[in-house]
Motif scaffolding. Sequence first.
Motif, PDB file in Angstrom:
ATOM      1  N   GLU A  57       0.836  -1.205   0.000  1.00  0.00           N
ATOM      2  CA  GLU A  57       0.000   0.000   0.000  1.00  0.00           C
ATOM      3  C   GLU A  57       0.870   1.254   0.000  1.00  0.00           C
ATOM      4  OE1 GLU A  57      -2.665  -0.683   3.266  1.00  0.00           O
ATOM      5  OE2 GLU A  57      -3.784  -2.171   2.118  1.00  0.00           O
ATOM      6  N   ARG A  58       1.965   1.239   0.746  1.00  0.00           N
ATOM      7  CA  ARG A  58       2.880   2.378   0.760  1.00  0.00           C
ATOM      8  C   ARG A  58       3.410   2.644  -0.644  1.00  0.00           C
ATOM      9  NH1 ARG A  58       7.760   2.438  -0.291  1.00  0.00           N
ATOM     10  NH2 ARG A  58       8.006   0.235   0.097  1.00  0.00           N
ATOM     11  N   GLU A  59       3.758   1.604  -1.360  1.00  0.00           N
ATOM     12  CA  GLU A  59       4.287   1.783  -2.710  1.00  0.00           C
ATOM     13  C   GLU A  59       3.241   2.402  -3.634  1.00  0.00           C
ATOM     14  OE1 GLU A  59       5.804  -1.068  -6.223  1.00  0.00           O
ATOM     15  OE2 GLU A  59       6.917  -1.180  -4.337  1.00  0.00           O
ATOM     16  N   GLU A  60       1.995   1.956  -3.537  1.00  0.00           N
ATOM     17  CA  GLU A  60       0.944   2.528  -4.388  1.00  0.00           C
ATOM     18  C   GLU A  60       0.682   3.987  -4.023  1.00  0.00           C
ATOM     19  OE1 GLU A  60      -2.063  -0.421  -3.928  1.00  0.00           O
ATOM     20  OE2 GLU A  60      -1.115  -1.713  -5.423  1.00  0.00           O
ATOM     21  N   VAL A  61       0.662   4.290  -2.727  1.00  0.00           N
ATOM     22  CA  VAL A  61       0.488   5.680  -2.295  1.00  0.00           C
ATOM     23  C   VAL A  61       1.650   6.528  -2.817  1.00  0.00           C
ATOM     24  CG1 VAL A  61       0.470   7.218  -0.275  1.00  0.00           C
ATOM     25  CG2 VAL A  61      -0.948   5.150  -0.280  1.00  0.00           C
ATOM     26  N   ASP A  94      -5.640   2.544 -10.250  1.00  0.00           N
ATOM     27  CA  ASP A  94      -6.588   1.421 -10.345  1.00  0.00           C
ATOM     28  C   ASP A  94      -6.279   0.383  -9.271  1.00  0.00           C
ATOM     29  OD1 ASP A  94      -7.731   2.538 -12.669  1.00  0.00           O
ATOM     30  OD2 ASP A  94      -6.625   1.206 -14.022  1.00  0.00           O
ATOM     31  N   ALA A  95      -4.987   0.025  -9.153  1.00  0.00           N
ATOM     32  CA  ALA A  95      -4.573  -0.974  -8.162  1.00  0.00           C
ATOM     33  C   ALA A  95      -4.822  -0.472  -6.749  1.00  0.00           C
ATOM     34  CB  ALA A  95      -3.094  -1.319  -8.355  1.00  0.00           C
ATOM     35  N   LEU A  96      -4.584   0.819  -6.521  1.00  0.00           N
ATOM     36  CA  LEU A  96      -4.835   1.417  -5.218  1.00  0.00           C
ATOM     37  C   LEU A  96      -6.318   1.281  -4.860  1.00  0.00           C
ATOM     38  CD1 LEU A  96      -3.233   4.723  -4.110  1.00  0.00           C
ATOM     39  CD2 LEU A  96      -5.552   4.242  -3.502  1.00  0.00           C
ATOM     40  N   ALA A  97      -7.201   1.519  -5.824  1.00  0.00           N
ATOM     41  CA  ALA A  97      -8.645   1.398  -5.579  1.00  0.00           C
ATOM     42  C   ALA A  97      -9.013  -0.030  -5.209  1.00  0.00           C
ATOM     43  CB  ALA A  97      -9.427   1.852  -6.811  1.00  0.00           C
ATOM     44  N   GLU A  98      -8.444  -0.997  -5.903  1.00  0.00           N
ATOM     45  CA  GLU A  98      -8.726  -2.402  -5.593  1.00  0.00           C
ATOM     46  C   GLU A  98      -8.218  -2.768  -4.210  1.00  0.00           C
ATOM     47  OE1 GLU A  98      -7.201  -4.970  -8.663  1.00  0.00           O
ATOM     48  OE2 GLU A  98      -8.234  -3.821 -10.228  1.00  0.00           O
ATOM     49  N   ARG A  99      -7.033  -2.297  -3.884  1.00  0.00           N
ATOM     50  CA  ARG A  99      -6.448  -2.623  -2.585  1.00  0.00           C
ATOM     51  C   ARG A  99      -7.212  -1.946  -1.444  1.00  0.00           C
ATOM     52  NH1 ARG A  99      -2.140  -5.409  -2.010  1.00  0.00           N
ATOM     53  NH2 ARG A  99      -1.231  -4.910  -4.024  1.00  0.00           N
ATOM     54  N   LEU A 100      -7.762  -0.764  -1.709  1.00  0.00           N
ATOM     55  CA  LEU A 100      -8.560  -0.070  -0.691  1.00  0.00           C
ATOM     56  C   LEU A 100      -9.737  -0.926  -0.243  1.00  0.00           C
ATOM     57  CD1 LEU A 100      -8.821   3.664  -1.747  1.00  0.00           C
ATOM     58  CD2 LEU A 100      -8.302   2.819   0.536  1.00  0.00           C
ATOM     59  N   PHE A 111      -5.016   4.356   4.842  1.00  0.00           N
ATOM     60  CA  PHE A 111      -4.890   4.160   3.397  1.00  0.00           C
ATOM     61  C   PHE A 111      -5.923   5.012   2.663  1.00  0.00           C
ATOM     62  CE2 PHE A 111      -4.919   0.748  -0.164  1.00  0.00           C
ATOM     63  CZ  PHE A 111      -3.915   1.397  -0.856  1.00  0.00           C
ATOM     64  N   ALA A 112      -7.161   4.970   3.120  1.00  0.00           N
ATOM     65  CA  ALA A 112      -8.219   5.779   2.501  1.00  0.00           C
ATOM     66  C   ALA A 112      -7.925   7.269   2.680  1.00  0.00           C
ATOM     67  CB  ALA A 112      -9.579   5.422   3.098  1.00  0.00           C
ATOM     68  N   GLU A 146     -15.599   3.473 -18.469  1.00  0.00           N
ATOM     69  CA  GLU A 146     -15.937   2.369 -17.568  1.00  0.00           C
ATOM     70  C   GLU A 146     -14.873   2.168 -16.497  1.00  0.00           C
ATOM     71  OE1 GLU A 146     -16.704  -0.988 -20.094  1.00  0.00           O
ATOM     72  OE2 GLU A 146     -18.081   0.187 -21.339  1.00  0.00           O
ATOM     73  N   ARG A 147     -13.825   2.918 -16.566  1.00  0.00           N
ATOM     74  CA  ARG A 147     -12.747   2.814 -15.595  1.00  0.00           C
ATOM     75  C   ARG A 147     -12.990   3.816 -14.464  1.00  0.00           C
ATOM     76  NH1 ARG A 147      -7.331   1.321 -18.756  1.00  0.00           N
ATOM     77  NH2 ARG A 147      -6.937   0.383 -16.738  1.00  0.00           N
TER      78      ARG A 147
END
Length: 164
Positions: A57-61, A94-100, A111-112, A146-147
């Motif tokens: 999560e840190r990496e995506e942030v 996109d990945a951040l949204a999935e991980r959230l 994270f949020a 759609e994304r």
Amino acid sequence: MTVEAAEAPIPQLPCARVQLLPEVYWAERFDLPVTHAFVAETDPDGVAPAQSQANREREEVMLWEKLVRRLEGDWAPTGRYPEESYLEDLRTRDALAERLVAAPPALRDPFAGAADALDEVFRAHTEDDGGELLGRVTRSGAAVRERGWWWQRRPRRVPWPSGY
């Protein structure tokens, strides 16, 4: 040694392609206050294993914050940014949204909070165009609608050479 590409024309190397080189932008350093606050809250002692949820999560942030800081600084210092790197940053979001959605309770709020703070800056430095720009860039047309909402927005100033 062969020089195949450069970011700007080099008179002594007339055959070198001129293009944006992603490696140049990967090496740029930024002040990342949201990422640092997230780490301070989720792994204050810095002991989380490399493959831990907190580190992913840190990496995506961090990657999302780098794009946000680029936008905020109008693409400083060069005023440019590769189109493919921008698309990769959106895929990171996109990945951040999935991980959230899947974040464990102990990480969900920080994270949020980090995502919300960065999203606010992203919105402030982009314009809603209904996905028109990114539909052209990705050659997917209306499919970008759609994304996530971030695919519906364009930088106020497009930093890649084609400029469309």
